[in-house]
Design a protein around this motif. Structure first.
Motif, PDB file in Angstrom:
ATOM      1  N   HIS A   8       0.811  -1.214   0.000  1.00  0.00           N
ATOM      2  CA  HIS A   8       0.000   0.000   0.000  1.00  0.00           C
ATOM      3  C   HIS A   8       0.852   1.274   0.000  1.00  0.00           C
ATOM      4  N   SER A  11       0.351   4.726  -2.208  1.00  0.00           N
ATOM      5  CA  SER A  11      -1.076   5.059  -2.359  1.00  0.00           C
ATOM      6  C   SER A  11      -1.669   5.475  -1.009  1.00  0.00           C
ATOM      7  N   TRP A  12      -1.561   4.595  -0.014  1.00  0.00           N
ATOM      8  CA  TRP A  12      -2.119   4.900   1.303  1.00  0.00           C
ATOM      9  C   TRP A  12      -1.148   5.721   2.151  1.00  0.00           C
ATOM     10  N   GLY A  47      -5.743   5.703   5.225  1.00  0.00           N
ATOM     11  CA  GLY A  47      -4.657   6.425   4.583  1.00  0.00           C
ATOM     12  C   GLY A  47      -4.116   7.485   5.529  1.00  0.00           C
TER      13      GLY A  47
END
Length: 296
Positions: A8, A11-12, A47
């Motif tokens: 991740h 993106s996160w 996130g």
């Protein structure tokens, strides 16, 4: 031997170690050490742009020089799981450095017959544990070769299974060199989450959500598993880490009943936030909360 990717990252949260380090330092710098040294924390897993600042309040309570082993209990979002599962990897990658899985504890847990192994794909698809890893790596950076991790994916457990896993983990919670990280967001509100509880007497929708979450947080602070179960039955609050939280409460409860445990346990919530404020039934938000459990 398999290594779990930081799937991740990018993106996160940032996949740049420099950028990520600056973010975490700023957030940790803005949080006060008020309830430590933590034996367990509850931290959000969205996130970082949404919950990074909130999570810092939990991670600020950790005394890294004490910690030798970190249990990470995260809910399963993508696969049906009636028990708990262990990773198939030997290391978890982060933008900072790799985190080593404790094979000895994994063997002990597996020997109970109550844990299965998840595939590497299932592991990498799940974000609830991964979102704790950069914070763990950051807080533990001065001791990076002196600790291991014990990631555990927690399924949709029955109350009896929560008690069972709580009993299994209680001996590890009793050890002051262990830290438990409980990964959980709080209320997921809105039609997209199929949860639109609204008590008008509590004010605007976002105020209602906050009141609802705080009711749950206050019950979690009592360390009474049955009261938390009753709260969830009453309000059906969409706390995605409710099962990991319940396992922690059961572990603490088991310790409290143990004649060998003479220590007082205090769990306290330190920060609360929402991704956005809801005013209309068409709005949506996710809530975040950070807590620390200490032994006196």
């Amino acid at each position: 031997m398999a290594v779990r990717r930081a799937s991740h990252a990018g993106s996160w949260y940032s996949d740049s170690a420099k950028e990520l380090n600056n973010q975490l330092e700023n957030w940790l710098g803005a949080a006060d050490l008020t309830h430590g040294p933590a034996r367990a924390i509850i931290a959000p897993h969205a996130g970082y742009q949404y919950c990074g600042a909130c999570a810092a309040f939990a991670y600020r309570q950790i005394s890294p020089f004490v910690v030798q082993r970190i249990f990470i209990l995260g809910p399963s979002h993508n696969v049906r799981l009636s028990g708990c599962a262990l990773s198939s990897a030997v290391k978890y990658r982060t933008p900072f450095y790799d985190l080593q899985i404790d094979s000895e504890v994994y063997e002990e847990l597996e020997s109970t017959g109550k844990f299965e192994r998840m595939s590497l794909k299932v592991d990498e698809d799940e974000h609830s544990m991964e979102m704790q890893l950069p914070y763990i790596a950051k807080v533990m950076q001065d001791y990076k070769d002196k600790f291991t991790i014990v990631p555990v994916m927690v399924g949709s457990l029955s109350t009896d299974k929560e008690a069972l896993y709580g009993q299994i983990f209680s001996k590890y919670l009793a050890d002051p060199t262990n830290l438990f990280v409980i990964s959980s967001d709080f209320c997921h509100w809105g039609q997209r989450f199929r949860y639109t509880f609204y008590e008008r007497s509590w004010g605007e929708i976002h105020r209602c959500i906050e009141t609802l979450d705080h009711k749950g947080m206050e019950i979690i602070e009592t360390l009474k598993p049955a009261a938390f179960v009753e709260y969830l039955k009453t309000y059906s609050n969409t706390i995605c880490g409710r099962h990991p939280i319940s396992v922690l409460l059961q572990a603490a409860s088991h310790l409290q009943k143990s004649s060998s445990n003479q220590q007082n346990m205090i769990l306290k919530f330190l920060k609360y936030a929402q991704s956005s404020q809801c005013y209309n039934m068409s709005d949506s938000s996710v809530s975040y909360a950070s807590a620390s459990l200490i032994f006196e």
